[in-house]
Scaffold this motif. Structure first.
Motif, PDB file in Angstrom:
ATOM      1  N   ASP A  17       0.896  -1.284   0.116  1.00 55.76           N
ATOM      2  CA  ASP A  17       0.062   0.017  -0.006  1.00 55.76           C
ATOM      3  C   ASP A  17       1.009   1.163   0.063  1.00 55.76           C
ATOM      4  O   ASP A  17       1.363   1.627   1.048  1.00 55.76           O
ATOM      5  N   LEU A  18       0.948   1.837  -1.103  1.00 52.19           N
ATOM      6  CA  LEU A  18       1.860   3.079  -1.323  1.00 52.19           C
ATOM      7  C   LEU A  18       0.896   4.325  -1.317  1.00 52.19           C
ATOM      8  O   LEU A  18       1.635   5.244  -1.557  1.00 52.19           O
ATOM      9  N   THR A  19      -0.266   3.972  -0.815  1.00 47.92           N
ATOM     10  CA  THR A  19      -1.117   5.345  -0.998  1.00 47.92           C
ATOM     11  C   THR A  19      -1.123   5.912   0.334  1.00 47.92           C
ATOM     12  O   THR A  19      -0.518   5.496   1.437  1.00 47.92           O
ATOM     13  N   GLY A  20      -1.776   6.970   0.659  1.00 49.86           N
ATOM     14  CA  GLY A  20      -2.013   7.625   2.122  1.00 49.86           C
ATOM     15  C   GLY A  20      -1.000   8.703   2.114  1.00 49.86           C
ATOM     16  O   GLY A  20      -0.837   9.262   3.183  1.00 49.86           O
ATOM     17  N   GLY A  21      -0.054   8.828   1.559  1.00 48.97           N
ATOM     18  CA  GLY A  21       0.807   9.781   1.503  1.00 48.97           C
ATOM     19  C   GLY A  21       0.500  11.377   1.245  1.00 48.97           C
ATOM     20  O   GLY A  21      -0.536  11.436   0.683  1.00 48.97           O
ATOM     21  N   ARG A  22       0.923  12.254   2.016  1.00 48.74           N
ATOM     22  CA  ARG A  22       0.583  13.534   1.579  1.00 48.74           C
ATOM     23  C   ARG A  22       1.743  14.613   1.211  1.00 48.74           C
ATOM     24  O   ARG A  22       2.658  14.072   1.436  1.00 48.74           O
ATOM     25  N   VAL A  84       8.577   1.814   2.674  1.00 49.16           N
ATOM     26  CA  VAL A  84       7.359   2.319   2.078  1.00 49.16           C
ATOM     27  C   VAL A  84       7.080   3.677   2.306  1.00 49.16           C
ATOM     28  O   VAL A  84       6.443   4.314   1.395  1.00 49.16           O
ATOM     29  N   ARG A  85       7.471   4.121   3.482  1.00 50.17           N
ATOM     30  CA  ARG A  85       7.237   5.503   3.890  1.00 50.17           C
ATOM     31  C   ARG A  85       8.078   6.316   2.768  1.00 50.17           C
ATOM     32  O   ARG A  85       7.816   7.503   2.386  1.00 50.17           O
ATOM     33  N   VAL A  86       9.286   6.032   2.473  1.00 56.26           N
ATOM     34  CA  VAL A  86      10.203   6.730   1.579  1.00 56.26           C
ATOM     35  C   VAL A  86       9.570   6.729   0.075  1.00 56.26           C
ATOM     36  O   VAL A  86       9.575   7.996  -0.509  1.00 56.26           O
ATOM     37  N   VAL A  87       8.987   5.733  -0.171  1.00 60.18           N
ATOM     38  CA  VAL A  87       8.340   5.694  -1.607  1.00 60.18           C
ATOM     39  C   VAL A  87       6.982   6.844  -1.449  1.00 60.18           C
ATOM     40  O   VAL A  87       6.684   7.318  -2.572  1.00 60.18           O
ATOM     41  N   GLN A  88       6.277   6.515  -0.486  1.00 65.95           N
ATOM     42  CA  GLN A  88       5.154   7.488  -0.208  1.00 65.95           C
ATOM     43  C   GLN A  88       5.624   8.984  -0.452  1.00 65.95           C
ATOM     44  O   GLN A  88       4.879   9.580  -0.971  1.00 65.95           O
ATOM     45  N   ASN A  89       6.664   9.392   0.246  1.00 67.84           N
ATOM     46  CA  ASN A  89       7.140  10.763   0.055  1.00 67.84           C
ATOM     47  C   ASN A  89       7.319  11.224  -1.184  1.00 67.84           C
ATOM     48  O   ASN A  89       6.981  12.185  -1.614  1.00 67.84           O
ATOM     49  N   LEU A  90       7.848  10.265  -2.094  1.00 64.20           N
ATOM     50  CA  LEU A  90       8.279  10.574  -3.448  1.00 64.20           C
ATOM     51  C   LEU A  90       7.102  10.574  -4.329  1.00 64.20           C
ATOM     52  O   LEU A  90       6.949  11.322  -5.122  1.00 64.20           O
ATOM     53  N   LEU A  91       6.213   9.674  -4.171  1.00 67.18           N
ATOM     54  CA  LEU A  91       5.019   9.577  -4.898  1.00 67.18           C
ATOM     55  C   LEU A  91       4.034  10.798  -4.525  1.00 67.18           C
ATOM     56  O   LEU A  91       3.294  11.380  -5.428  1.00 67.18           O
ATOM     57  N   SER A  92       4.024  11.185  -3.312  1.00 69.50           N
ATOM     58  CA  SER A  92       3.100  12.390  -2.871  1.00 69.50           C
ATOM     59  C   SER A  92       3.797  13.776  -3.287  1.00 69.50           C
ATOM     60  O   SER A  92       2.943  14.585  -3.084  1.00 69.50           O
ATOM     61  N   LEU A  93       4.773  14.063  -3.846  1.00 62.71           N
ATOM     62  CA  LEU A  93       5.381  15.095  -4.393  1.00 62.71           C
ATOM     63  C   LEU A  93       4.598  15.617  -5.436  1.00 62.71           C
ATOM     64  O   LEU A  93       3.858  15.003  -6.018  1.00 62.71           O
ATOM     65  N   THR A  94       4.396  17.300  -5.270  1.00 63.66           N
ATOM     66  CA  THR A  94       3.586  17.543  -6.364  1.00 63.66           C
ATOM     67  C   THR A  94       4.483  18.060  -7.399  1.00 63.66           C
ATOM     68  O   THR A  94       5.775  17.830  -7.332  1.00 63.66           O
ATOM     69  N   PRO A  95       3.529  18.255  -8.560  1.00 62.52           N
ATOM     70  CA  PRO A  95       4.669  18.769  -9.914  1.00 62.52           C
ATOM     71  C   PRO A  95       5.611  19.568  -9.764  1.00 62.52           C
ATOM     72  O   PRO A  95       6.762  19.444 -10.023  1.00 62.52           O
ATOM     73  N   ALA A  96       5.269  20.765  -8.750  1.00 61.80           N
ATOM     74  CA  ALA A  96       6.245  21.666  -8.478  1.00 61.80           C
ATOM     75  C   ALA A  96       7.307  21.362  -7.710  1.00 61.80           C
ATOM     76  O   ALA A  96       8.532  21.643  -7.960  1.00 61.80           O
ATOM     77  N   GLN A  97       7.060  20.517  -6.761  1.00 62.22           N
ATOM     78  CA  GLN A  97       7.921  19.921  -5.901  1.00 62.22           C
ATOM     79  C   GLN A  97       9.054  18.996  -6.588  1.00 62.22           C
ATOM     80  O   GLN A  97      10.344  18.945  -6.374  1.00 62.22           O
ATOM     81  N   GLU A 105       8.276  12.009 -12.817  1.00 62.58           N
ATOM     82  CA  GLU A 105       7.023  10.933 -12.441  1.00 62.58           C
ATOM     83  C   GLU A 105       7.327   9.911 -12.325  1.00 62.58           C
ATOM     84  O   GLU A 105       7.730   9.144 -13.346  1.00 62.58           O
ATOM     85  N   LEU A 106       7.426   9.151 -11.377  1.00 63.99           N
ATOM     86  CA  LEU A 106       7.476   7.866 -11.076  1.00 63.99           C
ATOM     87  C   LEU A 106       6.274   6.926 -11.228  1.00 63.99           C
ATOM     88  O   LEU A 106       5.124   7.150 -10.697  1.00 63.99           O
ATOM     89  N   PRO A 107       6.357   5.825 -11.890  1.00 62.73           N
ATOM     90  CA  PRO A 107       5.221   4.914 -11.930  1.00 62.73           C
ATOM     91  C   PRO A 107       5.044   4.100 -10.777  1.00 62.73           C
ATOM     92  O   PRO A 107       6.112   3.698 -10.095  1.00 62.73           O
ATOM     93  N   ALA A 108       3.773   4.165 -10.229  1.00 62.91           N
ATOM     94  CA  ALA A 108       3.540   3.524  -8.985  1.00 62.91           C
ATOM     95  C   ALA A 108       4.014   2.008  -8.786  1.00 62.91           C
ATOM     96  O   ALA A 108       4.445   1.662  -8.038  1.00 62.91           O
ATOM     97  N   ASN A 109       3.810   1.450  -9.820  1.00 59.40           N
ATOM     98  CA  ASN A 109       4.054  -0.207  -9.755  1.00 59.40           C
ATOM     99  C   ASN A 109       5.747  -0.659  -9.722  1.00 59.40           C
ATOM    100  O   ASN A 109       6.054  -1.437  -9.767  1.00 59.40           O
ATOM    101  N   ARG A 110       6.582   0.470 -10.151  1.00 58.65           N
ATOM    102  CA  ARG A 110       7.916   0.486 -10.123  1.00 58.65           C
ATOM    103  C   ARG A 110       8.697   1.149  -9.102  1.00 58.65           C
ATOM    104  O   ARG A 110       9.960   1.147  -9.030  1.00 58.65           O
ATOM    105  N   ALA A 111       8.055   2.091  -8.510  1.00 56.59           N
ATOM    106  CA  ALA A 111       8.844   3.031  -7.627  1.00 56.59           C
ATOM    107  C   ALA A 111       9.460   2.360  -6.175  1.00 56.59           C
ATOM    108  O   ALA A 111      10.437   2.688  -5.982  1.00 56.59           O
ATOM    109  N   TYR A 112       8.729   1.415  -5.899  1.00 53.36           N
ATOM    110  CA  TYR A 112       9.211   0.814  -4.693  1.00 53.36           C
ATOM    111  C   TYR A 112      10.736  -0.011  -4.948  1.00 53.36           C
ATOM    112  O   TYR A 112      11.514   0.173  -4.331  1.00 53.36           O
TER     113      TYR A 112
END
Length: 614
Positions: A17-22, A84-97, A105-112
């Protein structure tokens, strides 16, 4: 292309579960970027070469991205060190960040998998070590350097510094599964610090020999009890989390900044320097039970304190440490590798004495060695065996014990002169030094206020000055402090501040226990420890600045309290209208801070804290 060979049968697992990050706030991301950039371009370029990022097709996740994401993980209190928390941090970044750190932009299925592989490559590169250019020379970078550099990069440059450190060790259990039912303590330090170190080493040798065929042994000859091949058996003292017991894991040694001190030879007087924030400036992680002085002494000898306004760096410019405060767990170990090595580096030690170290030594006819200090043979019997301070003493009992040590201090022999090694010096008795006078005998150097002592006729105070051998002054405290006196108690009492740092990493900020990380091995644990300590130092800096912001109001309250004790009339209370105006002004200030982009983090800043307390 050959398929990857599996080392064990694959296990059926649910999807991660890589969702739930902010998205991190602006202040959080800028803090992480600043810490990484403070490591220097030389380190980042050296790490890039070490992990092979300049070879072949450029990857989407770079080493710099991994370091920033791990720092974001350590920013929030109570967080755990998990990929998992590290991946969540990267996936939750905004485009500007993402554009700010140049991360596609990372593909969710390959990010971990990409984050795991890059983190593993960074850890292996730091564990192997590499060299980076610094000034006109080169510096060897390894995991210990990385831990020191990252955690001190979180220390603001404008805050006060000192050259005194309080040192202590704390436990960190492994998460590895047990592979042996037999578990015995075989550490280098006796579990009881009042025990004989040499006898303990003999028992450890016999224990390891008996476990040789029953428990797997590591390259260091010590038993391996879990799947974590670097974890060893250690002993931890009792506290509010657990009783005194055996544990399997690692020992974390922390060096915390405390106030400097000045001592002019008066046992009841010591001057403590300016108050400083208690940052963690030195950290060494070792297998539990490993030799403590071998872990901390080289690090303390190399530590450099920057000048006022200078940046902290393990290879920077500045002054060496002046003093170290540690407990019996360090002082009972080999002098040549412990306090002696510090003394050779110009660092003096303040420490507690074990029961064995308080034993009398008979070296010279005119000298009695008591509590590591030479005293006159004419000292009254009631001052020879004084009880040590205990944690359960009442304030009255504590004051009476310290007063007895202060009275005894006048009977000490005094060193004078100096030598090249600072050890072999001449000593003179308290009568020759002028602190005591003999009744009916003229003494040229005696102070007019010196106490008068009656000696039998024909008995001399001493046989003249003596030169003590080096091993006779191994228990000499920093600046000549006498153990148990008021001055020593005040200076050694600062050692409790390192316990506050232990409390931060175990309870107040994170829970450094079996569940903090599932990574096993000394190298991986050192890597995640660096980000944790950077977060702890950030928290210490915020607390210090918030306290300083509230100092004005605190001083006013103290002045009002002192005026009340003197019987002075209290100032008139503010009117209801004045209180409403003050609350309204504080609310507007807090609202303005909350709407600003730089203050949308998870912790309140010092100005907001100050406003909320008005």
């Amino acid at each position: 292309m050959n398929a990857k060979r599996l080392m064990h049968p694959p296990r059926l697992r649910g999807a991660r579960d890589l969702t739930g990050g902010r998205p991190p706030t602006t202040s959080e991301l800028e803090w992480a970027i600043q810490i990484v950039d403070n490591l220097g371009s030389g380190f980042l370029n050296g790490l890039t070469d070490a992990v092979g990022e300049n070879l072949g097709r450029p990857g989407s996740v770079l080493a710099r991205h991994v370091l920033i994401a791990w720092l974001l993980t350590a920013y929030e209190p109570t967080a755990t060190a998990a990929h998992v928390r590290v991946v969540q941090n990267l996936l939750s970044l905004t485009p500007a960040q993402r554009e700010q750190i140049r991360l596609p932009e990372l593909p969710a299925n390959r990010a971990y998998a990409r984050v795991w592989d890059k983190t593993d490559a960074v850890i292996k590169a730091l564990d192997a070590g590499f060299e980076i250019p610094v000034g006109s020379g080169v510096v060897r970078v390894d995991l210990d350097w990385f831990v020191d550099a990252l955690m001190t990069s979180a220390i603001p440059e404008h805050l006060p510094t000192s050259r005194t450190r309080a040192v202590d060790g704390t436990d960190w259990e492994t998460c590895g599964q047990f592979v042996a039912a037999t578990r015995e303590y075989d550490g280098e330090t006796p579990a009881d610090t009042d025990g004989d170190v040499e006898e303990h080493h003999k028992k450890v040798v016999a224990l390891r020999r008996s476990l040789k065929d029953r428990v797997p042994l590591g390259l260091d000859g010590r038993p391996i009890y879990t799947k974590d091949c670097d974890a060893r058996a250690g002993h931890r003292s009792a506290n509010n989390r657990h009783s005194a017991s055996l544990y399997i894991g690692y020992e974390l040694h922390l060096g915390v900044q405390v106030r400097d001190f000045g001592y002019q030879g008066k046992p009841n007087e010591v001057v403590l320097g300016t108050d400083v924030p208690n940052f963690i400036t030195m950290a060494r992680l070792t297998p539990a039970g490993a030799d403590r002085v071998d872990a901390v002494v080289p690090a303390l000898a190399k530590e450099v304190v920057p000048a006022a306004g200078g940046r902290w760096a393990p290879d920077g410019q500045g002054d060496a440490l002046a003093s170290v405060i540690w407990d019996r767990g360090y002082s009972i170990l080999d002098y040549s590798r412990g306090a002696g090595a510090l003394r050779a580096a110009g660092i003096t030690a303040v420490f507690d004495l074990s029961t064995r170290q308080r034993t009398l030594k008979a070296i010279y006819r005119d000298i009695d060695f008591i509590d590591g200090t030479p005293f006159s043979k004419h000292m009254p019997p009631e001052l020879r065996s004084l009880p040590r301070l205990e944690s359960h003493d009442t304030p009255q009992e504590r004051e009476a014990k310290i007063a007895a040590f202060d009275r005894r201090a006048i009977w000490r022999w005094t060193p004078f002169g100096s030598t090249s090694d600072g050890l072999r010096r001449r000593w003179q008795c308290p009568f020759c030094a002028g602190r005591l006078r003999i009744a009916d005998r003229p003494t040229r150097r005696a102070n007019v206020s010196a106490p008068v002592v009656e000696l039998p006729d024909g008995v001399a105070c001493c046989a003249g000055t003596v030169t003590l051998p080096d091993d006779a002054v191994h228990l000499e405290q920093a600046s000549g402090l006498l153990w148990g006196t008021s001055a020593h108690t005040a200076v050694y009492g600062q050692r409790s501040l390192v316990e506050n740092a232990n409390n931060l990493v175990h309870d107040k900020y994170v829970h450094l226990d079996r569940g903090y990380t599932k990574l096993m091995g000394l190298a991986k644990r050192k890597f995640v420890l660096a980000f944790l300590l950077a977060g702890v130092n950030r928290k210490i800096a915020e607390s210090w600045e918030a306290r300083e912001a509230a100092r004005g109001g605190h001083e006013n309250r103290v002045a009002a309290y002192q005026a009340q004790l003197r019987g002075e009339p209290s100032p008139a209370a503010p009117s209801a209208a004045a209180l409403r105006q003050r609350r309204s002004r504080a609310a507007r200030r807090a609202k303005a801070d909350a709407t600003s982009p730089a203050s949308r983090g998870r912790t309140r800043t010092a100005p907001r804290l100050a406003a909320s307390r008005q």
